[in-house]
Design a protein around this motif. Structure first.
Motif, short mmCIF file in Angstrom:
data_model
loop_
_atom_site.label_atom_id
_atom_site.label_comp_id
_atom_site.label_asym_id
_atom_site.label_seq_id
_atom_site.Cartn_x
_atom_site.Cartn_y
_atom_site.Cartn_z
N CYS A 19 5.12 -62.78 -59.29
CA CYS A 19 5.00 -63.53 -60.54
C CYS A 19 5.84 -62.89 -61.65
O CYS A 19 6.48 -63.59 -62.43
CB CYS A 19 3.54 -63.65 -60.94
SG CYS A 19 2.66 -64.82 -59.88
N GLU A 79 0.43 -57.61 -63.10
CA GLU A 79 1.68 -58.24 -63.55
C GLU A 79 2.16 -57.61 -64.86
O GLU A 79 3.34 -57.32 -65.03
CB GLU A 79 1.47 -59.74 -63.79
CG GLU A 79 1.53 -60.60 -62.55
CD GLU A 79 1.47 -62.09 -62.92
OE1 GLU A 79 2.14 -62.49 -63.88
OE2 GLU A 79 0.73 -62.82 -62.26
N CYS A 118 0.68 -69.28 -62.45
CA CYS A 118 0.51 -68.76 -61.09
C CYS A 118 0.26 -69.94 -60.16
O CYS A 118 -0.68 -70.71 -60.36
CB CYS A 118 -0.69 -67.82 -61.00
SG CYS A 118 -0.40 -66.24 -61.80
N HIS A 124 -4.82 -59.35 -60.58
CA HIS A 124 -3.46 -59.91 -60.51
C HIS A 124 -2.70 -59.86 -61.84
O HIS A 124 -1.61 -59.29 -61.92
CB HIS A 124 -3.54 -61.34 -59.97
CG HIS A 124 -2.22 -62.00 -59.77
ND1 HIS A 124 -1.21 -61.41 -59.06
CD2 HIS A 124 -1.74 -63.20 -60.20
CE1 HIS A 124 -0.15 -62.23 -59.06
NE2 HIS A 124 -0.44 -63.30 -59.73
ZN ZN Z 1 0.62 -64.89 -60.45
#
Ligand code: ZN
Length: 471
Positions: free
Chosen positions: A222, A251, A27, A247
């Motif tokens: 991402c 994802e 990331c 996050h």
């Molecule tokens: Zn990320």
């Protein structure tokens, strides 16, 4: 190599999907401000991981995104877009801010010897990929449209909380910010895949989509950038521990719902850099950047060593005093290496024994503090200098502390000191400075140093006392 996997909460023997190449995703930064050294700790440790994998025989393909849209202040779906905030602060456009801070980030990386990943992709480059993924998620019933936005439906997952070692405080992220609940969400943890009903009229970047003009949520970038460049099976996903939730959790939810199978095998999370007042962030206290460290007289390599001295899964406490200790350690190490005389002879058996210790440290869940110890072991080893230098050079391909270069330049300086002709006036000033320092009269010591500097004299503190040279 054994690595701790946040997904299974165990140290596991690392095995890539394909033996030829490790697929690694990182990331990247949200480029609305300078990176603080807490963020950079994460990038340093990820860099060491990549180099350790290469050192132990793997090829690595590494991809990083640059977040230039969609990352809201809370990490969940509330607050202002960080890029818009940065642009307003500096009275520039979002793209100008993005370019400026992307360059600043890679300049920091260069100073810290962090290798640039093979692929670096700004989020705004991949809008079509996001639209493709979101469309598929709507088609297969994992996403819904409400109030104009597209949301991921977390109730459609077998398991949403995949990293159950994130703490309670992180779980409350949406609530903590004190921003109003989004009434469009069917479930508390549902998250935005595509915004069209932005309450931020000044959101600068918007694109056409099947759901109206809008912009992507933060998490989708991402997943899409990783799948675009590394395919449907990822070996290692890295990031700071504060990204584990929401996050990385999001994802995984969207990637696996999109792909229909497991996406990433190993999750590598670097823990916080704290100050004595708590977690380091841009909003509280001194804003610690690489430039600030340099202004205060710290070589970026000293910060790199400071990070390597501690394990990536421990919180590391930053203070100027702790950094000063790392500086002393670095300078001692370099001055010891500077005394080694390269005889051009390498004793293979001794070299391999040293290398084995170093490799074992890396293989034990990237134990960089043991790897630093292995560097000291080289200096203490009962072998010739040529072997020691060969081992140090080998280790520094992973550590990247510029040890041999720094030793070389120290030797150069010491030589110039010897060659400088004696000058009683300068000698007297140097002595006066040493005494001022001993008496802890740092203001006077600094004033003398500045005066000498104005006369073209550089002071060098060596284990044999203070020396000077004409520059
Ligand atoms: Zn990320």
């Amino acid at each position: 190599m054994y690595l701790y996997n946040s997904l299974t909460h165990k140290k596991e023997l690392f095995k890539p999907n394909c033996p030829d190449v490790v697929k690694m995703y990182t990331c990247g930064p949200t480029v609305y401000h300078y990176a603080h050294i807490g963020n950079l700790r994460t990038y340093i440790m990820e860099d060491v991981l990549e180099k350790a994998l290469r050192y132990t025989g793997y090829n690595v393909k590494r991809v990083m995104n640059i977040t230039d849209v969609g990352h809201l202040a809370s990490d969940a779906d509330t607050g202002e877009d960080k890029m818009v905030k940065g642009a307003k602060r500096e009275n520039k456009t979002v793209m100008q801010i993005a370019q400026f801070y992307t360059d600043a980030f890679f300049e920091d990386c260069r100073k810290l010897n962090i290798k640039r990943p093979e692929v670096v992709e700004p989020a705004t480059n991949c809008i079509d990929n996001y639209i493709g993924m979101v469309s598929r998620l709507i088609e297969n019933g994992k996403a819904y449209i409400a109030g104009g936005n597209v949301y991921f439906d977390t109730s459609k997952l077998g398991q949403y909380y995949v990293f159950n070692d994130h703490d309670e405080e992180d779980l409350a992220v949406g609530v903590r910010e004190g921003v109003e609940e989004d009434k469009n969400k069917k479930n508390r943890n549902d998250f935005v895949l595509w915004f069209t009903k932005s309450k931020f009229e000044d959101q600068a970047l918007k694109w056409d989509s099947p759901w109206g003009v809008g912009y992507p949520g933060w998490h989708i970038e991402c997943s899409c950038i990783s799948i675009k460049h590394l395919g449907a099976d990822l070996d290692i996903h890295c990031g700071g521990i504060d990204n584990a939730f929401p996050h990385h959790t999001n994802e995984i939810a969207q990637s696996e719902s999109f792909l229909g199978h497991k996406w990433c095998n190993y999750w590598f999370h670097v823990h916080h850099l704290n100050t004595d007042t708590g977690k380091m962030s841009k909003s509280k206290g001194e804003f610690l950047t690489v430039s600030l460290l340099e202004e205060k007289g710290f070589d970026p390599m000293v910060y790199r060593l400071f990070c390597l001295q501690s394990h990536y899964r421990r919180n590391l406490v930053f203070s100027w005093e702790n950094l000063e200790n790392a500086k002393i350690a670095y300078e001692k190490l370099v001055s010891k290496i500077a005394t080694l005389q390269d005889d051009g002879v390498v004793d293979e058996a001794a070299f391999n024994a040293l290398k084995e210790r170093f490799t074992n440290a890396l293989n034990a869940d990237l134990n960089t503090s043991l790897a630093v110890t292995a560097v000291y072991d080289v200096l203490k080893a009962k072998t010739n200098d040529g072997t020691k230098l060969a081992a140090l050079k080998d280790f520094d391909s992973v550590m990247c502390l510029n040890l041999l270069q720094a030793a070389q330049s120290l030797r150069q300086k010491q030589k110039q000191v010897e060659e400088s002709s004696a000058d009683p006036e300068i000698d007297a000033l140097v002595l006066a400075r040493t005494e001022a320092k001993k008496a802890k009269n740092f203001a006077k010591a600094d004033a003398i140093r500045d005066e000498l500097k104005a006369r073209g004299i550089e002071i060098i503190d060596t284990p044999q006392g203070t020396k000077w040279r004409k520059v």
